[in-house]
Design a protein around this motif. Structure first.
Motif, PDB file in Angstrom:
ATOM      1  N   GLY A 122      79.139 107.456   6.923  1.00  0.00           N
ATOM      2  CA  GLY A 122      80.365 107.297   6.141  1.00  0.00           C
ATOM      3  C   GLY A 122      80.584 108.411   5.121  1.00  0.00           C
ATOM      4  O   GLY A 122      81.665 108.510   4.527  1.00  0.00           O
ATOM      5  N   LEU A 123      79.582 109.257   4.907  1.00  0.00           N
ATOM      6  CA  LEU A 123      79.637 110.134   3.744  1.00  0.00           C
ATOM      7  C   LEU A 123      80.472 111.393   3.932  1.00  0.00           C
ATOM      8  O   LEU A 123      80.740 112.104   2.963  1.00  0.00           O
ATOM      9  N   MET A 124      80.857 111.680   5.171  1.00  0.00           N
ATOM     10  CA  MET A 124      81.718 112.849   5.376  1.00  0.00           C
ATOM     11  C   MET A 124      83.113 112.420   5.811  1.00  0.00           C
ATOM     12  O   MET A 124      83.930 113.239   6.233  1.00  0.00           O
ATOM     13  N   GLY A 125      83.384 111.121   5.702  1.00  0.00           N
ATOM     14  CA  GLY A 125      84.728 110.629   6.015  1.00  0.00           C
ATOM     15  C   GLY A 125      85.672 111.053   4.891  1.00  0.00           C
ATOM     16  O   GLY A 125      85.258 111.215   3.736  1.00  0.00           O
ATOM     17  N   LEU A 126      86.974 111.195   5.237  1.00  0.00           N
ATOM     18  CA  LEU A 126      87.934 111.659   4.228  1.00  0.00           C
ATOM     19  C   LEU A 126      87.980 110.737   3.020  1.00  0.00           C
ATOM     20  O   LEU A 126      88.109 111.175   1.882  1.00  0.00           O
ATOM     21  N   GLY A 127      87.861 109.407   3.274  1.00  0.00           N
ATOM     22  CA  GLY A 127      87.933 108.434   2.178  1.00  0.00           C
ATOM     23  C   GLY A 127      86.818 108.683   1.170  1.00  0.00           C
ATOM     24  O   GLY A 127      87.069 108.819  -0.036  1.00  0.00           O
ATOM     25  N   PHE A 128      85.586 108.777   1.641  1.00  0.00           N
ATOM     26  CA  PHE A 128      84.456 108.984   0.721  1.00  0.00           C
ATOM     27  C   PHE A 128      84.580 110.344   0.018  1.00  0.00           C
ATOM     28  O   PHE A 128      84.382 110.452  -1.193  1.00  0.00           O
ATOM     29  N   LEU A 129      84.952 111.357   0.784  1.00  0.00           N
ATOM     30  CA  LEU A 129      85.030 112.698   0.187  1.00  0.00           C
ATOM     31  C   LEU A 129      86.084 112.748  -0.906  1.00  0.00           C
ATOM     32  O   LEU A 129      85.861 113.300  -1.983  1.00  0.00           O
ATOM     33  N   HIS A 130      87.238 112.121  -0.643  1.00  0.00           N
ATOM     34  CA  HIS A 130      88.334 112.223  -1.597  1.00  0.00           C
ATOM     35  C   HIS A 130      88.156 111.264  -2.781  1.00  0.00           C
ATOM     36  O   HIS A 130      88.382 111.635  -3.934  1.00  0.00           O
ATOM     37  N   ASP A 131      87.722 110.022  -2.481  1.00  0.00           N
ATOM     38  CA  ASP A 131      87.691 109.008  -3.550  1.00  0.00           C
ATOM     39  C   ASP A 131      86.389 109.010  -4.333  1.00  0.00           C
ATOM     40  O   ASP A 131      86.358 108.589  -5.492  1.00  0.00           O
ATOM     41  N   THR A 132      85.292 109.431  -3.721  1.00  0.00           N
ATOM     42  CA  THR A 132      84.005 109.373  -4.417  1.00  0.00           C
ATOM     43  C   THR A 132      83.451 110.763  -4.725  1.00  0.00           C
ATOM     44  O   THR A 132      83.111 111.057  -5.870  1.00  0.00           O
ATOM     45  N   ALA A 133      83.368 111.607  -3.690  1.00  0.00           N
ATOM     46  CA  ALA A 133      82.732 112.918  -3.926  1.00  0.00           C
ATOM     47  C   ALA A 133      83.582 113.812  -4.838  1.00  0.00           C
ATOM     48  O   ALA A 133      83.074 114.360  -5.828  1.00  0.00           O
ATOM     49  N   ALA A 134      84.883 113.950  -4.516  1.00  0.00           N
ATOM     50  CA  ALA A 134      85.717 114.911  -5.261  1.00  0.00           C
ATOM     51  C   ALA A 134      85.753 114.602  -6.765  1.00  0.00           C
ATOM     52  O   ALA A 134      85.544 115.509  -7.584  1.00  0.00           O
ATOM     53  N   PRO A 135      85.983 113.334  -7.188  1.00  0.00           N
ATOM     54  CA  PRO A 135      86.001 113.108  -8.651  1.00  0.00           C
ATOM     55  C   PRO A 135      84.671 113.415  -9.329  1.00  0.00           C
ATOM     56  O   PRO A 135      84.645 113.935 -10.442  1.00  0.00           O
ATOM     57  N   ARG A 136      83.558 113.143  -8.632  1.00  0.00           N
ATOM     58  CA  ARG A 136      82.235 113.426  -9.238  1.00  0.00           C
ATOM     59  C   ARG A 136      82.034 114.948  -9.386  1.00  0.00           C
ATOM     60  O   ARG A 136      81.529 115.428 -10.386  1.00  0.00           O
ATOM     61  N   ILE A 137      82.480 115.693  -8.364  1.00  0.00           N
ATOM     62  CA  ILE A 137      82.336 117.158  -8.432  1.00  0.00           C
ATOM     63  C   ILE A 137      83.221 117.697  -9.563  1.00  0.00           C
ATOM     64  O   ILE A 137      82.820 118.570 -10.338  1.00  0.00           O
ATOM     65  N   TYR A 138      84.428 117.143  -9.671  1.00  0.00           N
ATOM     66  CA  TYR A 138      85.379 117.605 -10.690  1.00  0.00           C
ATOM     67  C   TYR A 138      84.804 117.358 -12.086  1.00  0.00           C
ATOM     68  O   TYR A 138      84.868 118.224 -12.961  1.00  0.00           O
ATOM     69  N   GLU A 139      84.213 116.166 -12.277  1.00  0.00           N
ATOM     70  CA  GLU A 139      83.619 115.866 -13.601  1.00  0.00           C
ATOM     71  C   GLU A 139      82.511 116.869 -13.925  1.00  0.00           C
ATOM     72  O   GLU A 139      82.407 117.368 -15.047  1.00  0.00           O
ATOM     73  N   ALA A 140      81.689 117.160 -12.905  1.00  0.00           N
ATOM     74  CA  ALA A 140      80.607 118.138 -13.137  1.00  0.00           C
ATOM     75  C   ALA A 140      81.210 119.509 -13.458  1.00  0.00           C
ATOM     76  O   ALA A 140      80.695 120.240 -14.317  1.00  0.00           O
ATOM     77  N   GLY A 141      82.328 119.827 -12.784  1.00  0.00           N
ATOM     78  CA  GLY A 141      83.007 121.109 -13.043  1.00  0.00           C
ATOM     79  C   GLY A 141      83.545 121.179 -14.462  1.00  0.00           C
ATOM     80  O   GLY A 141      83.461 122.230 -15.119  1.00  0.00           O
ATOM     81  N   LEU A 142      84.088 120.072 -14.972  1.00  0.00           N
ATOM     82  CA  LEU A 142      84.603 120.073 -16.347  1.00  0.00           C
ATOM     83  C   LEU A 142      83.474 120.362 -17.340  1.00  0.00           C
ATOM     84  O   LEU A 142      83.654 121.087 -18.318  1.00  0.00           O
ATOM     85  N   ASP A 143      82.289 119.803 -17.082  1.00  0.00           N
ATOM     86  CA  ASP A 143      81.135 120.090 -17.954  1.00  0.00           C
ATOM     87  C   ASP A 143      80.766 121.573 -17.896  1.00  0.00           C
ATOM     88  O   ASP A 143      80.419 122.177 -18.905  1.00  0.00           O
ATOM     89  N   LEU A 144      80.864 122.153 -16.687  1.00  0.00           N
ATOM     90  CA  LEU A 144      80.540 123.578 -16.546  1.00  0.00           C
ATOM     91  C   LEU A 144      81.512 124.429 -17.382  1.00  0.00           C
ATOM     92  O   LEU A 144      81.095 125.374 -18.052  1.00  0.00           O
TER      93      LEU A 144
END
Ligand code: HEM
Length: 581
Positions: A151-173
């Motif tokens: 399930g981890l490379m499905g569009l739903g997981f990537l968009h709803d779970t992975a992308a916001p977590r990456i974005y938050e990490a990016g804001l810290d950077l």
């Protein structure tokens, strides 16, 4: 007369006999231990005269440069052949090295029954994730593990779970670089660790959910908030050396284990080299710490999954998704769930290691490229502004949804070119599962075959190969992927990925414009490729939107690398200046 009895005597004759016997045995052993070439496949002629084969030459190169895979492909060029053999493991079988994209593609994508996942990585990283699917042949065990992460490379997981977590990490950077720029006062500073921290925060939160105790960029931010200034050299081209906050035990254990591969990968006796490392106190602690935290996290996830009410949607992180999937599979197959198995914890750790090191390495190369090629950086920023006009008008950063769902052709071309030039992974390795014919030679069953993406076809002109030497499927697929123009093949140039769309006359990104092997290919190609693109899109957009990366002095901008789990730049300096909105 009994020979033993006669030799036990002490006459000079017996001593001579004994010495002669030893010499004959040594000669026979020496001859047995000399490399045994596979008939026909080109090799370095001098290497078959030593039991160390090509190992001495390889070790000399890696000790000098810290790189290994460039040396391998240099041997193809030296021997003027797309297929060669090297004798790198004393007493072991020769390695076959192929440096031709079309043949590699044929092997990885279509000849999967003849060539399967190699044991090379299991050997060099043996005891880190021995039961992860990465180390398995493509068999029933592999397919079972694959279902856990399905399930981890499905569009739903990537968009709803992975992308916001990456974005938050990016804001810290972004905040971290504001702090670092404040302290560095225009001096360049090293950015590699910042990117590795950001990528770790991202994958950690994707896998376990938000975890402030283990957020390693926030720890760094807390440290810099206490620093008013540091001592700086008068020369603005010298590095500003900033301190680093220590890593929490759990994160440190993953980093130590990942790094351990840098020793074994370049050793002619990798199992022994890794075994020796495992006897050190640091490694013992790393193994213990990762076991403790993984078991704790799995237990917490199990409680979340089993405690949720019927019809309640709860998947907020990868580990919950994996465990829920295994529970459902076990129920369907009427067996006990394997949630607390070593297979499950190895799969989780493998996902973190696979997702962290690779993407971070690719982005560090990207920062170097963008700093060195100012014209590319400016064009990329202009394109991003043009495609996120609303964010420009509102003087804000685009949201993660905007970045993730907007097609920006030039940005995709820049990312693809960063991946190509980074050589983050040099290609892939397969084991011949049967005697197999390649380019007119027979490769015996059990041979390790290295498929190189860091030489001819990708960075220098391909070898001329008669089509009669290729398989029918290899000939048929000739035009599916383009061929790079020979001029400037080794240069960083995103335009090579932009082609004219016949319908509109516009230049658009074409992922098939030419060969790329950084993710491997086929069924055993990179499983996390989609997530890697999401992460690179988000982080590169956020960085270029917020900062102008000024060129760094040449002494801090070399392209030398170290071959570890990935191909890591030895230097990654940045000189970011915040852009006013
Ligand atoms: C720029 C980033 C990345 C690069 C360059 C990269 C590269 C690779 C390569 C070369 C392979 C082996 C392919 C082969 O043998 O044909 C691989 C396998 C794999 N990668 Fe990645 N990877 C990246 C990101 C990721 C991410 C983000 C994840 C997951 C979070 C991931 C998970 C995996 C897994 C699970 C495998 C094993 C696949 C199998 O055994 O079938 N990778 N990757």
């Amino acid at each position: 007369m009994d020979l033993a009895l006669s030799l036990s005597g002490s006459s000079p004759q017996n001593a001579v006999l004994l010495a002669g016997g030893v010499v004959v045995s040594l000669v026979l052993f020496y001859r047995w231990a000399l490399p045994k070439p596979i008939p026909g496949i080109p090799y370095n002629k001098e290497s078959v005269n030593s039991i160390f084969g090509d190992a001495s030459s390889m070790v000399a190169h890696t000790s000098k440069t810290q790189e290994m895979f460039d040396w391998m492909v240099q041997q193809n060029v030296k021997l003027k052949s797309p297929i060669i053999q090297l004798f790198v493991r004393p007493f072991g079988k020769p390695w076959v090295v192929i440096a031709d994209f079309r043949e590699t593609q044929d092997i990885m994508v279509r000849r999967t029954k003849e060539f399967d996942r190699s044991i090379f990585f299991s050997e060099i990283s043996g005891k880190i994730t021995p039961s992860s699917h990465f180390s398995m042949r493509t068999d029933a065990g592999f397919r079972k593990h694959r279902r856990w992460i399905q399930g981890l490379m499905g569009l739903g997981f990537l968009h709803d779970t992975a992308a916001p977590r990456i974005y938050e990490a990016g804001l810290d950077l972004l905040q971290l670089w504001e702090q670092k720029s404040r302290i560095a006062k225009g001096h360049p500073f090293t950015a590699a660790e910042d990117i590795y921290r950001t990528a770790m925060d991202a994958i950690w939160a994707i896998v376990f959910g938000a975890d402030p105790d283990n957020n390693v960029t926030k720890a760094q931010l807390r440290l810099y908030a206490t620093i008013k200034s540091i001592e700086l050299n008068n020369d603005l081209d010298t590095e500003a050396e900033l301190p680093a906050a220590p890593f929490p035990a759990a994160v440190q254990s993953v980093l130590t284990l990942t790094d351990s591969v840098s020793t074994s990968i370049k050793s002619p006796v990798p199992k022994l080299a890794h075994w020796r490392l495992r006897q050190t106190a640091t490694m013992k602690k790393a193994y213990k710490d990762k076991d403790v935290f993984l078991q704790e996290e799995i237990q917490k996830a199990l409680n979340r999954v089993t405690g949720k009410k019927a019809n309640e949607k709860l998947i907020t992180c990868a580990i919950d998704d994996m465990i829920q999937r295994e529970m459902l599979l076990a129920e369907k197959e009427k067996r006990e769930p394997e949630v607390l198995s070593s297979g499950m914890s190895d799969e989780i750790l493998g996902f973190i290691m696979g997702g962290h090191d690779t993407t971070a390495t690719a982005i560090t190369w990207g920062l170097k490229n963008l700093s060195d090629f100012q014209d590319v950086q400016s064009k990329l920023r202009d394109e991003l502004h043009a495609h996120h006009a609303e964010a420009v008008a509102e003087k804000r950063l685009p949201t993660f949804q905007e970045i993730n769902t907007t097609t920006v052709h030039y940005r995709d071309a820049v990312i693809e070119e960063i991946l190509r030039c980074s050589n983050t992974e040099y290609g892939g390795i397969r084991t011949a599962m049967v005697d197999a014919d390649v380019l007119g030679y027979r490769i015996p069953k059990g041979t390790e075959v290295f498929l190189m993406g860091n030489g001819p076809s990708i960075f220098s002109p391909e070898f001329e190969i008669d089509d009669s030497l290729r398989t029918p499927s290899g000939i048929e697929s000739k035009d599916k992927i383009g061929v790079w123009k020979h001029k400037g093949m080794a240069e960083f140039d995103p335009e090579r990925w932009m082609v004219e769309d016949k319908a509109t006359g516009q230049k658009v990104f074409d992922p098939s414009a030419g060969p790329l092997l950084t993710f491997g290919l086929g069924e055993r190609g990179c499983y996390g490729r989609r997530m890697a693109y999401v992460e690179m899109k988000l982080l590169i957009t956020m960085i270029v939107w917020n900062f102008h990366l000024h060129k760094c002095p040449e002494a801090l901008s070399t392209n030398a690398a170290i071959d570890k789990m990935t191909h890591v730049p030895q230097q990654c300096f940045v000189r970011p200046v915040k852009l006013l909105r």
